[in-house]
Write a protein that holds these residues in place. Structure first.
Motif, PDB file in Angstrom:
ATOM      1  N   LEU A   1       1.067  -1.269  -0.030  1.00 15.00           N
ATOM      2  CA  LEU A   1       0.024   0.107  -0.137  1.00 15.00           C
ATOM      3  C   LEU A   1       0.957   1.190   0.090  1.00 15.00           C
ATOM      4  CD1 LEU A   1      -2.611  -0.922   2.674  1.00 15.00           C
ATOM      5  CD2 LEU A   1      -2.934  -1.300   0.152  1.00 15.00           C
ATOM      6  N   ILE A   2       2.112   1.340   0.680  1.00  7.86           N
ATOM      7  CA  ILE A   2       2.863   2.250   0.761  1.00  7.86           C
ATOM      8  C   ILE A   2       3.345   2.573  -0.641  1.00  7.86           C
ATOM      9  CG2 ILE A   2       4.991   3.204   1.904  1.00  7.86           C
ATOM     10  CD1 ILE A   2       4.451   1.420   4.291  1.00  7.86           C
ATOM     11  N   GLY A   3       3.619   1.402  -1.259  1.00  5.05           N
ATOM     12  CA  GLY A   3       4.246   1.479  -2.972  1.00  5.05           C
ATOM     13  C   GLY A   3       3.182   2.058  -3.792  1.00  5.05           C
ATOM     14  N   ARG A   4       1.971   2.023  -3.455  1.00  9.60           N
ATOM     15  CA  ARG A   4       0.954   2.335  -4.323  1.00  9.60           C
ATOM     16  C   ARG A   4       1.190   3.850  -4.969  1.00  9.60           C
ATOM     17  NH1 ARG A   4      -4.695  -0.290  -3.050  1.00  9.60           N
ATOM     18  NH2 ARG A   4      -4.067  -2.215  -3.435  1.00  9.60           N
ATOM     19  N   ARG A   5       1.805   4.584  -4.156  1.00  3.80           N
ATOM     20  CA  ARG A   5       1.873   6.178  -4.756  1.00  3.80           C
ATOM     21  C   ARG A   5       3.441   5.820  -4.962  1.00  3.80           C
ATOM     22  NH1 ARG A   5      -0.065   9.841   0.222  1.00  3.80           N
ATOM     23  NH2 ARG A   5       0.759   7.889   1.192  1.00  3.80           N
ATOM     24  N   ARG A   6       3.848   6.308  -6.262  1.00  5.22           N
ATOM     25  CA  ARG A   6       5.124   5.758  -6.720  1.00  5.22           C
ATOM     26  C   ARG A   6       6.362   6.297  -5.662  1.00  5.22           C
ATOM     27  NH1 ARG A   6       7.911   2.309  -9.630  1.00  5.22           N
ATOM     28  NH2 ARG A   6       9.203   2.965 -10.966  1.00  5.22           N
ATOM     29  N   ILE A   7       7.094   5.428  -5.223  1.00  4.79           N
ATOM     30  CA  ILE A   7       8.163   5.761  -4.419  1.00  4.79           C
ATOM     31  C   ILE A   7       9.543   5.926  -5.126  1.00  4.79           C
ATOM     32  CG2 ILE A   7       9.670   4.880  -2.400  1.00  4.79           C
ATOM     33  CD1 ILE A   7       6.819   5.493  -1.641  1.00  4.79           C
TER      34      ILE A   7
ATOM     35  N   LEU B   1       7.203  -5.650  -3.205  1.00  2.00           N
ATOM     36  CA  LEU B   1       6.123  -5.010  -2.734  1.00  2.00           C
ATOM     37  C   LEU B   1       5.763  -3.691  -2.930  1.00  2.00           C
ATOM     38  CD1 LEU B   1       5.380  -6.979   0.697  1.00  2.00           C
ATOM     39  CD2 LEU B   1       4.145  -7.385  -1.554  1.00  2.00           C
ATOM     40  N   ILE B   2       6.718  -2.822  -2.543  1.00  2.00           N
ATOM     41  CA  ILE B   2       6.860  -1.392  -2.795  1.00  2.00           C
ATOM     42  C   ILE B   2       7.246  -0.944  -4.209  1.00  2.00           C
ATOM     43  CG2 ILE B   2       8.173   0.609  -2.112  1.00  2.00           C
ATOM     44  CD1 ILE B   2       8.983  -1.360   0.661  1.00  2.00           C
ATOM     45  N   ASP B   3       7.840  -1.842  -4.897  1.00  2.00           N
ATOM     46  CA  ASP B   3       8.163  -1.435  -6.389  1.00  2.00           C
ATOM     47  C   ASP B   3       8.791  -0.119  -6.300  1.00  2.00           C
ATOM     48  OD1 ASP B   3       8.517  -1.934  -8.834  1.00  2.00           O
ATOM     49  OD2 ASP B   3       6.319  -1.258  -9.572  1.00  2.00           O
ATOM     50  N   PRO B   4       9.693   0.455  -5.763  1.00  4.73           N
ATOM     51  CA  PRO B   4      10.314   1.715  -5.774  1.00  4.73           C
ATOM     52  C   PRO B   4      11.299   1.690  -6.825  1.00  4.73           C
ATOM     53  CG  PRO B   4      11.757   0.460  -4.450  1.00  4.73           C
ATOM     54  CD  PRO B   4      10.554  -0.533  -4.695  1.00  4.73           C
ATOM     55  N   ARG B   5      11.530   2.927  -7.571  1.00  3.05           N
ATOM     56  CA  ARG B   5      12.476   3.309  -8.645  1.00  3.05           C
ATOM     57  C   ARG B   5      13.921   2.869  -8.336  1.00  3.05           C
ATOM     58  NH1 ARG B   5      10.100   7.104 -12.401  1.00  3.05           N
ATOM     59  NH2 ARG B   5       8.371   8.100 -11.571  1.00  3.05           N
ATOM     60  N   ARG B   6      14.168   3.353  -6.836  1.00  3.57           N
ATOM     61  CA  ARG B   6      15.650   3.121  -6.392  1.00  3.57           C
ATOM     62  C   ARG B   6      15.508   2.329  -5.072  1.00  3.57           C
ATOM     63  NH1 ARG B   6      18.836   8.342  -6.995  1.00  3.57           N
ATOM     64  NH2 ARG B   6      20.537   7.336  -7.401  1.00  3.57           N
ATOM     65  N   VAL B   7      16.383   1.860  -4.405  1.00  3.55           N
ATOM     66  CA  VAL B   7      16.436   1.110  -3.287  1.00  3.55           C
ATOM     67  C   VAL B   7      17.859   1.196  -2.600  1.00  3.55           C
ATOM     68  CG1 VAL B   7      16.709  -1.089  -3.894  1.00  3.55           C
ATOM     69  CG2 VAL B   7      15.652  -0.610  -1.801  1.00  3.55           C
ATOM     70  N   ALA B   8      17.790   1.835  -1.355  1.00  2.35           N
ATOM     71  CA  ALA B   8      19.061   1.679  -0.598  1.00  2.35           C
ATOM     72  C   ALA B   8      19.134   0.982   0.803  1.00  2.35           C
ATOM     73  CB  ALA B   8      19.593   3.137  -0.225  1.00  2.35           C
ATOM     74  N   PRO B   9      20.142   0.263   1.164  1.00  3.54           N
ATOM     75  CA  PRO B   9      20.096  -0.489   2.277  1.00  3.54           C
ATOM     76  C   PRO B   9      20.636   0.387   3.429  1.00  3.54           C
ATOM     77  CG  PRO B   9      22.265  -0.891   1.108  1.00  3.54           C
ATOM     78  CD  PRO B   9      21.409   0.031   0.496  1.00  3.54           C
ATOM     79  N   ALA B  10      20.225  -0.284   4.860  1.00  5.47           N
ATOM     80  CA  ALA B  10      20.482   0.520   5.928  1.00  5.47           C
ATOM     81  C   ALA B  10      20.632  -0.590   6.899  1.00  5.47           C
ATOM     82  CB  ALA B  10      19.667   1.594   6.390  1.00  5.47           C
TER      83      ALA B  10
ATOM     84  N   ARG C   1      19.153  -6.352  -8.426  1.00  9.68           N
ATOM     85  CA  ARG C   1      19.282  -6.185  -9.854  1.00  9.68           C
ATOM     86  C   ARG C   1      18.629  -7.391 -10.495  1.00  9.68           C
ATOM     87  NH1 ARG C   1      24.279  -4.700  -9.360  1.00  9.68           N
ATOM     88  NH2 ARG C   1      24.245  -2.383  -8.854  1.00  9.68           N
ATOM     89  N   ARG C   2      18.907  -8.379 -10.233  1.00 10.57           N
ATOM     90  CA  ARG C   2      18.537  -9.568 -10.899  1.00 10.57           C
ATOM     91  C   ARG C   2      17.002  -9.967 -10.694  1.00 10.57           C
ATOM     92  NH1 ARG C   2      21.850 -14.119  -8.833  1.00 10.57           N
ATOM     93  NH2 ARG C   2      23.772 -12.837  -9.989  1.00 10.57           N
ATOM     94  N   GLU C   3      16.684  -9.861  -9.379  1.00  9.44           N
ATOM     95  CA  GLU C   3      15.376 -10.335  -9.014  1.00  9.44           C
ATOM     96  C   GLU C   3      14.210  -9.179  -8.789  1.00  9.44           C
ATOM     97  OE1 GLU C   3      15.884 -13.026  -5.586  1.00  9.44           O
ATOM     98  OE2 GLU C   3      17.863 -13.246  -6.055  1.00  9.44           O
ATOM     99  N   THR C   4      14.470  -7.836  -9.021  1.00 11.18           N
ATOM    100  CA  THR C   4      13.504  -7.037  -8.567  1.00 11.18           C
ATOM    101  C   THR C   4      13.563  -5.774 -10.173  1.00 11.18           C
ATOM    102  OG1 THR C   4      14.451  -5.180  -7.427  1.00 11.18           O
ATOM    103  CG2 THR C   4      13.680  -7.037  -6.296  1.00 11.18           C
ATOM    104  N   SER C   5      12.765  -4.784  -9.884  1.00 12.10           N
ATOM    105  CA  SER C   5      12.936  -3.893 -11.176  1.00 12.10           C
ATOM    106  C   SER C   5      13.451  -2.725 -10.270  1.00 12.10           C
ATOM    107  CB  SER C   5      11.456  -3.785 -11.747  1.00 12.10           C
ATOM    108  OG  SER C   5      10.437  -3.342 -10.706  1.00 12.10           O
ATOM    109  N   ALA C   6      13.975  -2.683  -9.307  1.00 12.46           N
ATOM    110  CA  ALA C   6      14.473  -1.514  -8.578  1.00 12.46           C
ATOM    111  C   ALA C   6      15.973  -1.363  -8.883  1.00 12.46           C
ATOM    112  CB  ALA C   6      14.156  -1.340  -7.178  1.00 12.46           C
ATOM    113  N   GLU C   7      16.293  -0.384  -8.691  1.00 17.85           N
ATOM    114  CA  GLU C   7      17.756   0.064  -9.038  1.00 17.85           C
ATOM    115  C   GLU C   7      18.473   0.162  -7.518  1.00 17.85           C
ATOM    116  OE1 GLU C   7      20.959   3.748 -10.023  1.00 17.85           O
ATOM    117  OE2 GLU C   7      18.864   3.918 -10.571  1.00 17.85           O
ATOM    118  N   PRO C   8      19.482  -0.498  -7.515  1.00 15.84           N
ATOM    119  CA  PRO C   8      19.896  -0.485  -6.142  1.00 15.84           C
ATOM    120  C   PRO C   8      20.894   0.631  -5.961  1.00 15.84           C
ATOM    121  CG  PRO C   8      20.938  -2.229  -7.189  1.00 15.84           C
ATOM    122  CD  PRO C   8      19.825  -1.814  -8.010  1.00 15.84           C
ATOM    123  N   VAL C   9      21.100   1.227  -4.879  1.00 17.22           N
ATOM    124  CA  VAL C   9      21.875   2.480  -4.633  1.00 17.22           C
ATOM    125  C   VAL C   9      22.570   2.055  -3.449  1.00 17.22           C
ATOM    126  CG1 VAL C   9      22.189   4.735  -4.571  1.00 17.22           C
ATOM    127  CG2 VAL C   9      20.432   3.896  -5.698  1.00 17.22           C
TER     128      VAL C   9
END
Ligand code: NI
Ligand code: MN
Length: 227
Positions: A150-156, A180-189, A209-217
């Protein structure tokens, strides 16, 4: 001017927008990995996701010195208020407030929360920040949960997810969270602060990169992400 996010190690981030600078989950003086000390940062706003010491350790000293506005749930704002912090914006899960930097919403998280002195700290949360036309989702300390969809429904534009495992979700569940979130980019913390939460961020990025459509940063501690 772009929005700049600097990773200060663990769950602590400095978020610079043209209007204001926000500090998320201040943990600097006692952090084994922080690139600076609490005395080195002067935010306008301090965001606090929950009461654990590795997220609030420098909250009161920084708020006292700078007069920064404390944005957190009701219980944490009360606790800060009893220590002389007058500028607070108490919230609760699902609520949002408008700040000069943009809209800040307290999102659900699945995690525990108590303050270092044993004070009840309410429910743990995360933050959705809408600033300069961008949406940034800090999941903060949490397990994987289905409502991330649901949080990802509005483009993250950028999701920041814990990958440390043990105290939060680990790399495997973070991949499901990204789907679930389907963000453009994703960063780890929330990893590599101590040996029990050591993780290989470049191996994680390869899987993202291999398993999702997000770009890891992936940035080193002290590194900056520009949006
Ligand atoms: Ni925690
Ligand atoms: Mn934590």
């Amino acid at each position: 001017m772009p929005i700049e996010l600097t990773w200060l190690g663990h769950g602590c981030w400095l978020i610079k927008t043209p209007e204001q600078t926000a500090l998320l989950d201040p943990f600097l003086d006692s952090s084994p990995t922080a690139p600076c000390k609490a005395a080195d940062v002067s935010p306008d706003v301090i965001l606090v996701s929950h009461g654990h010491y590795d997220h609030v350790d420098d909250l009161v000293p920084i708020a006292r010195r700078t007069g920064a506005l404390v944005v957190a749930n009701f219980e944490i704002c009360e606790w800060a208020g009893k220590q002389g912090i007058e500028r607070t914006e108490p919230m609760n899960l699902g609520g949002g407030i408008e700040l000069p930097l943009g809209r800040v919403t307290l999102t659900p998280a699945v995690h525990s929360s108590v303050l270092p002195d044993g004070t009840y700290a309410g429910t743990a949360g995360g933050f959705l920040i809408e600033t300069g036309g961008k949406r940034i989702y800090f999941a903060c300390d949490t397990a994987l949960f289905g409502d991330m969809r649901l949080i990802g429904r509005r483009r993250i534009d950028l999701a920041v997810l814990p990958i440390g495992d043990r105290y939060t979700m680990g790399p495997e569940d973070s991949l499901e969270a990204i789907r679930l979130i389907d963000p453009r980019r994703v960063a780890p913390a929330h990893y590599n602060t101590w040996p029990p939460i050591a993780q290989d961020a470049s191996a994680w990025a390869t899987r993202v990169r291999r398993e999702t459509s997000a770009e890891p940063v992936v940035v080193e501690v002290g590194g900056v992400i520009k949006l």
